[in-house]
Design a protein around this motif. Sequence first.
Motif, PDB file in Angstrom:
ATOM      1  N   ILE A 159      -1.792   2.270  -1.656  1.00  0.00           N
ATOM      2  CA  ILE A 159      -1.240   1.904  -0.345  1.00  0.00           C
ATOM      3  C   ILE A 159       0.199   1.393  -0.456  1.00  0.00           C
ATOM      4  O   ILE A 159       1.004   1.618   0.434  1.00  0.00           O
ATOM      5  CB  ILE A 159      -2.137   0.873   0.380  1.00  0.00           C
ATOM      6  CG1 ILE A 159      -1.773   0.826   1.865  1.00  0.00           C
ATOM      7  CG2 ILE A 159      -2.067  -0.502  -0.276  1.00  0.00           C
ATOM      8  CD1 ILE A 159      -2.783   0.112   2.728  1.00  0.00           C
ATOM      9  N   LYS A 160       0.547   0.768  -1.571  1.00  0.00           N
ATOM     10  CA  LYS A 160       1.917   0.257  -1.709  1.00  0.00           C
ATOM     11  C   LYS A 160       2.920   1.404  -1.772  1.00  0.00           C
ATOM     12  O   LYS A 160       3.974   1.352  -1.171  1.00  0.00           O
ATOM     13  CB  LYS A 160       2.035  -0.632  -2.947  1.00  0.00           C
ATOM     14  CG  LYS A 160       1.446  -2.007  -2.708  1.00  0.00           C
ATOM     15  CD  LYS A 160       1.787  -2.970  -3.816  1.00  0.00           C
ATOM     16  CE  LYS A 160       1.359  -4.380  -3.532  1.00  0.00           C
ATOM     17  NZ  LYS A 160      -0.011  -4.589  -3.212  1.00  0.00           N
ATOM     18  N   SER A 161       2.561   2.488  -2.497  1.00  0.00           N
ATOM     19  CA  SER A 161       3.506   3.616  -2.544  1.00  0.00           C
ATOM     20  C   SER A 161       3.597   4.317  -1.210  1.00  0.00           C
ATOM     21  O   SER A 161       4.612   4.885  -0.877  1.00  0.00           O
ATOM     22  CB  SER A 161       3.157   4.627  -3.631  1.00  0.00           C
ATOM     23  OG  SER A 161       1.939   4.431  -4.223  1.00  0.00           O
ATOM     24  N   ALA A 162       2.519   4.245  -0.412  1.00  0.00           N
ATOM     25  CA  ALA A 162       2.557   4.886   0.904  1.00  0.00           C
ATOM     26  C   ALA A 162       3.151   3.952   1.953  1.00  0.00           C
ATOM     27  O   ALA A 162       3.512   4.392   3.035  1.00  0.00           O
ATOM     28  CB  ALA A 162       1.148   5.301   1.323  1.00  0.00           C
ATOM     29  N   GLY A 163       3.246   2.661   1.632  1.00  0.00           N
ATOM     30  CA  GLY A 163       3.775   1.697   2.596  1.00  0.00           C
ATOM     31  C   GLY A 163       2.802   1.405   3.716  1.00  0.00           C
ATOM     32  O   GLY A 163       3.194   1.012   4.804  1.00  0.00           O
ATOM     33  N   GLY A 164       1.530   1.595   3.470  1.00  0.00           N
ATOM     34  CA  GLY A 164       0.526   1.500   4.540  1.00  0.00           C
ATOM     35  C   GLY A 164       0.336   2.891   5.113  1.00  0.00           C
ATOM     36  O   GLY A 164       1.222   3.735   5.027  1.00  0.00           O
TER      37      GLY A 164
END
Length: 194
Positions: free
Chosen positions: A86-91
């Motif tokens: 989720i951090k790489s997707a930014g949510g």
Amino acid sequence: MIIETNKLGIKMEAKSINKPTPVNLAQHAYWNLDGHSSGNILSHKIKLFASSITPVDNELIPTGEITPVAGTPYDFTTPREIRSQIKSAGGYDINYVVDDTGSEHLKKVAEVTGKKSGRKMELWSNQPGVQFYTANKLNGVKGKDGAVYENHAGLCLETQGFPDALNHPNFPSQIVNPGESYVHVMVYRFTVHH
């Protein structure tokens, strides 16, 4: 509408009376299968029956592309925890293209399991897309029984036609012509696994 044991159905309908009309209704319920006051949904496991997304620009408007999720933080074609990337997707707040199973009936869209409760939710629909949203903007929202909902306190799975389909001829049309009906069906099934 309740259909069978442990199932919930939602049916949205619209008709065009005298002009071609764009229709794309969505149901925006937040889910936390561990309980509304149990914290965030990052430990929930999710599988999306969707191999592609419709990427968006900086204004969150779809670009018109359809891109595969393989090898990206958006890949939930096999079950994994939401927190895994989720951090790489930014949510998450993106429309997934539901895989075409060839079925003329409902297609399986998602399976979600709460880690603490063992509750499992399955979702079926007749729509070509599903918006996966992880409540990225919640901040101190007061809820029931005095609970306070923070970032990622729930998730949404909004089955839908592709957003902005009107401006992208390669997306399935969301125009309902006079005499036609728009029918959007969602079916949830709940079970518990320990």
